[in-house]
Structure formats: structure tokens, C-alpha cells
Design a protein around this motif. Structure first.
Motif, PDB file in Angstrom:
ATOM      1  N   TYR A  81     -10.003 -30.249  11.280  1.00 52.44           N
ATOM      2  CA  TYR A  81      -9.680 -31.554  10.577  1.00 52.44           C
ATOM      3  C   TYR A  81      -8.554 -31.193   9.461  1.00 52.44           C
ATOM      4  O   TYR A  81      -7.685 -31.987   9.240  1.00 52.44           O
ATOM      5  N   GLY A  82      -8.200 -29.969   9.060  1.00 50.51           N
ATOM      6  CA  GLY A  82      -7.169 -29.521   8.381  1.00 50.51           C
ATOM      7  C   GLY A  82      -5.684 -29.964   8.602  1.00 50.51           C
ATOM      8  O   GLY A  82      -4.796 -30.241   8.262  1.00 50.51           O
ATOM      9  N   THR A 125      -5.768 -26.298  15.196  1.00 51.64           N
ATOM     10  CA  THR A 125      -6.912 -25.760  14.479  1.00 51.64           C
ATOM     11  C   THR A 125      -5.823 -24.822  13.727  1.00 51.64           C
ATOM     12  O   THR A 125      -5.214 -24.082  14.400  1.00 51.64           O
ATOM     13  N   ARG A 126      -6.376 -24.603  12.524  1.00 53.38           N
ATOM     14  CA  ARG A 126      -6.029 -23.553  11.543  1.00 53.38           C
ATOM     15  C   ARG A 126      -7.014 -23.063  10.827  1.00 53.38           C
ATOM     16  O   ARG A 126      -8.009 -23.912  10.308  1.00 53.38           O
ATOM     17  N   TRP A 175     -13.676 -27.335  10.989  1.00 52.17           N
ATOM     18  CA  TRP A 175     -12.951 -27.413   9.788  1.00 52.17           C
ATOM     19  C   TRP A 175     -11.526 -27.516   9.779  1.00 52.17           C
ATOM     20  O   TRP A 175     -10.598 -27.985   9.358  1.00 52.17           O
ATOM     21  N   GLY A 176     -11.137 -26.264  10.621  1.00 55.73           N
ATOM     22  CA  GLY A 176      -9.712 -25.863  11.139  1.00 55.73           C
ATOM     23  C   GLY A 176      -8.886 -27.076  11.530  1.00 55.73           C
ATOM     24  O   GLY A 176      -7.970 -27.362  11.350  1.00 55.73           O
ATOM     25  N   ARG A 229      -5.417 -34.047   9.477  1.00 56.88           N
ATOM     26  CA  ARG A 229      -5.278 -34.882   8.261  1.00 56.88           C
ATOM     27  C   ARG A 229      -3.806 -34.622   7.764  1.00 56.88           C
ATOM     28  O   ARG A 229      -3.213 -35.737   6.867  1.00 56.88           O
ATOM     29  N   ARG A 235      -0.024 -30.484   3.639  1.00 59.77           N
ATOM     30  CA  ARG A 235      -0.085 -30.572   2.179  1.00 59.77           C
ATOM     31  C   ARG A 235       1.349 -30.002   1.454  1.00 59.77           C
ATOM     32  O   ARG A 235       1.776 -29.252   2.293  1.00 59.77           O
ATOM     33  N   PRO A 279      -3.269 -22.655   6.073  1.00 59.47           N
ATOM     34  CA  PRO A 279      -3.179 -24.197   5.992  1.00 59.47           C
ATOM     35  C   PRO A 279      -1.682 -24.754   6.298  1.00 59.47           C
ATOM     36  O   PRO A 279      -0.751 -23.927   5.996  1.00 59.47           O
TER      37      PRO A 279
END
Length: 418
Positions: free
Chosen positions: A172-173, A400-401, A169-170, A176, A179, A405
Motif C-alpha cells: 500500500y505504501g 513493496t517497501r 502495508w508495504g 499510494r 511522499r 518509505p
């Protein structure tokens, strides 16, 4: 100095080996009954993972051929993140392992009677004939062993699932793209005409063997979508040479803002050849501020080199960047590292914009970042000077994070008398 470096390197290497051995024991040895294919596969993973991790770090810092850096980076850096969360979750399960194994353990380990094919036990004379007496062979198998194996397998499955899920998940964040984060910063000296002025702060993109041209384009698209008046790129743009990463950085030419795009160096520029990157970003339309200042319509914009530049005689020079300016005008300073805030306060800067920390990037890295930086992320005040620290758009090492974020921050300046 060389001896100290070698001793530190050996100490770090010993710690890495010891921690990997501990996790291997819990996740591989304790979950298998005996040496076999499963244990061999797990052992191979715990040997290859750290070797690839070290190889990826060495390849990047030594300037190895770029194709080799790219080959090693993905598995090596992802293992770095995965190993961290395998370790943390393994440690977290220790109390559960102890409790589950302790609560049903009696004073003496019981034994399980396992029937096997009947075998001759004794020959007893009876009435002149021999009578063969048979009985099952009793093989002791401690129930504690079976319980420990079961608990270890359940705990190991939880550990692996949590660690892989967290890293997945990290990652993918990061991939992408960042933000948009919006922050309003009031400045006492800002004229009413500048109320609502927007500065897009971009830091720590870290283009390199993992994050390349496609990622740079995502960052550019995100920044341009905010329609800023000014764009500030506050360091750590790259991890590598212009030769290797020039094509990856090319999309930065598409950054658009009414009053221009400005750049200051970060510590990683000095690991990558700062002089060549200053010239490269200039060709892309970014304006470097090397210990320099420029007058914007409503405030002064200044930039200082990163502290790492001192090792090359190109360190920050606040006097050169800030002396002689009109004290009645607001001043916004671009400085990669938050630790530069103390000099900014002494020079009566109104707002410093920084990055560098990544917000910790991988929890609990924020605790380490807090020990080394006055502010890890967000807006804080130091006397009459405000400091805003972005978590950054990209990532260094693992792409990775976790609990940090990535962001592109739009600073909206507010006039106090508006």
C-alpha cells in the motif's frame, strides 16, 4: 564464466528450495495431523509460489511478451516479499516453539486413555458357566503431540498474520505514491541570490509490468506539487522497452520546473535499452546529461552515465563532464549510484545527487545495501563533497517497501553567507 554462472544459479536455486521446504514444514506439515485437504492446499501454495516468482524474474529479464510479464509479475513478485517475511517470522518463533514444548514436558511422555466401545477381553470359567469380562481399549496418544500441534498452529497463525500484514502495508505504501521529503543543503560556493533554490530529486521510479501509467502520474503530481526550480531524475526510470512502456512513461511530459527537467541513466536503463530511452525522455521534455555539464544561473549542473553503461562502452566519464569548469562556481552532480561519490570527490564536486539503493526497500535489505554502498539513504559528507541518496519513488520486483518509505526529495540549497 558460463560454468560459474550455472553453479551460482544452481546454488541459489538449492537455497530457495531448502528455505521454502523449511517454512513449509513449520507452517503446513507441523500444523496438520495428517495428509488431507488442508495440507494439500498448503503444499500447492508452497510449490506454486516459488515457481511463479522464478517465472516472473525470467520473464522480465528475457523480454517475454509484455502481457505475460504483467500476468506473472503480481503473484510472482508479491510471493517474493511474502516468502521473505514468512521465513523471517518463522525463524523468530523458533525459541518460542522450543520453550512452549519444553517447559511442560516430563521425563516420560504420558498417555491418554481413550474409551471406545466395550470389547471382549477374556472368558473366565465360573461355577460351570462362562463369564465374559469386558474392558475399555486403551489407545495411547502422547500429550506431547497434542501440545506440539497446538503450539505449531498458534505460531503458524502469528507468522502468517505478521507476514501478510507486513507485505500488505508495504505494498500500500508504494502504490499510494511517494511522499515529499525536504532537506536543506548548505553549499559554500553558492551565491546569496541562490539561497533557497529547490531541486526535486526523483529516482528509481521503475515503471514496468507492475507500476504503470497511473503510478507515473502520481509521481508527476507529487513532484509538481513542490513547485521546484529544477527537477533531477537520477536513473532507473524503467524496467522494459520503449515499445512496452512508452505509454506508461508518457505522463512524465507533465513535469514542470522553472529551470527544466534533467535526466541521467541508471543501471536498469542499460537492461532496458538505454539509447532508446534517452531519446524517448528527450521527446517527453527531459534533458539527458550523458557525461555532460550545463551552466545554471547560480551553479554548474553535471551528469554522468551509470557504471553499468561501461558494459556497452557508455560508462561514466567524469573528466568529460567536469573538466574545464570554473572552480569558483558550485557544482551539483547527478549520478545514479552512490559509489560514484569517490570520483566526484576527486573532481571537487560540491553535491552529488543519487538513488539506486531504495534505502534497502525490504528490511533487512538495508544491511545488504550498506555493504555495497557508501551511503544507503540521506545526506552525508565525504571531504568537501556532500552526497544525498534518495530512497526512490517506486520499487523493483515486489511493489513493496518495509522500513524504507518511498520519497521525492526537495533539496533546498542554502548559501553560507545568506
Amino acid at each position: 564464466m558460463v560454468i560459474v554462472f550455472v553453479l551460482v544459479a544452481l546454488a541459489v536455486l538449492a537455497a530457495v528450495v531448502a528455505l521454502h521446504h523449511y517454512v513449509w514444514r513449520r507452517l503446513v506439515r507441523d500444523t496438520t495431523r495428517a495428509p488431507g485437504p488442508a495440507r494439500r492446499a498448503g503444499t500447492a501454495l508452497f510449490v506454486a509460489g516459488p515457481l511463479l516468482m522464478v517465472a516472473a524474474l525470467v520473464a522480465e529479464r528475457s523480454g517475454a511478451p509484455f502481457w505475460l510479464q504483467q500476468t506473472l509479475a503480481w503473484p510472482g513478485f508479491l510471493w517474493m516479499a511474502l516468502a521473505l517475511y514468512l521465513l523471517l517470522t518463522t525463524v523468530a518463533t523458533e525459541p518460542v516453539r522450543w520453550w512452549a514444548n519444553r517447559r511442560r514436558r516430563g521425563p516420560v511422555a504420558s498417555a491418554a486413555v481413550v474409551p471406545v466401545p466395550e470389547q471382549t477381553v477374556a472368558t473366565v470359567p465360573s461355577s460351570g458357566t462362562d463369564t465374559v469380562v469386558t474392558a475399555p481399549v486403551v489407545t495411547p496418544e502422547p500429550q506431547d503431540f497434542s501440545r506440539r500441534l497446538f503450539v505449531s498452529r498458534v505460531a503458524g497463525g502469528v507468522v502468517a498474520g505478521v507476514a501478510v500484514g507486513t507485505v500488505g502495508w508495504g505494498t500500500y505504501g508504494v502504490l499510494r505514491g511517494p511522499r515529499v521529503k525536504r532537506v536543506t543543503v548548505p553549499l559554500a560556493k553558492l551565491p546569496r541570490a541562490a539561497h533557497g533554490y529547490r531541486i526535486a530529486v526523483v529516482s528509481d521510479i521503475h515503471l514496468g509490468p507492475v507500476l504503470g501509467r497511473d503510478f507515473a502520474q502520481r509521481v508527476v503530481d507529487t513532484v509538481n506539487s513542490t513547485q521546484p526550480d529544477l527537477i533531477a531524475v537520477v536513473g532507473d526510470l524503467v524496467d522494459g522497452s520503449v515499445k512496452n512502456l512508452g505509454p506508461a512513461a508518457a505522463p512524465l511530459a507533465g513535469l514542470k520546473a522553472r529551470h527544466g527537467v534533467f535526466f541521467v541513466t541508471g543501471n536498469h536503463e542499460y537492461f532496458s535499452g538505454a539509447a532508446q530511452w534517452v531519446e524517448e525522455v528527450r521527446t517527453l521534455g527531459l534533458r539527458p546529461l550523458e557525461n555532460a555539464r550545463t551552466e545554471m544561473p547560480y551553479f554548474d549542473l553535471a551528469g554522468v552515465n551509470d557504471v553499468q553503461g561501461a558494459s556497452e562502452g557508455q560508462g561514466p566519464d567524469f573528466a568529460k563532464a567536469l573538466d574545464g569548469r570554473d572552480p569558483a562556481r558550485a557544482c551539483v552532480l547527478l549520478a545514479h549510484q552512490p559509489v560514484q561519490i569517490h570520483e566526484a570527490v576527486r573532481h571537487a564536486v560540491d553535491l552529488q545527487l543519487s538513488g539506486h539503493t531504495h534505502g534497502g526497500q525490504l528490511w533487512p535489505g538495508n544491511l545488504i545495501a550498506q555493504a555495497a554502498n557508501p551511503t544507503v539513504a540521506g545526506l552525508e559528507r565525504y571531504g568537501d563533497t556532500q552526497l544525498y541518496v534518495s530512497r526512490g519513488a517506486g520499487a523493483w520486483g515486489p511493489p513493496t517497501r518495509v522500513d524504507a518509505p518511498s520519497d521525492v526529495t526537495v533539496i533546498e540549497l542554502a548559501a553560507m553567507n545568506a
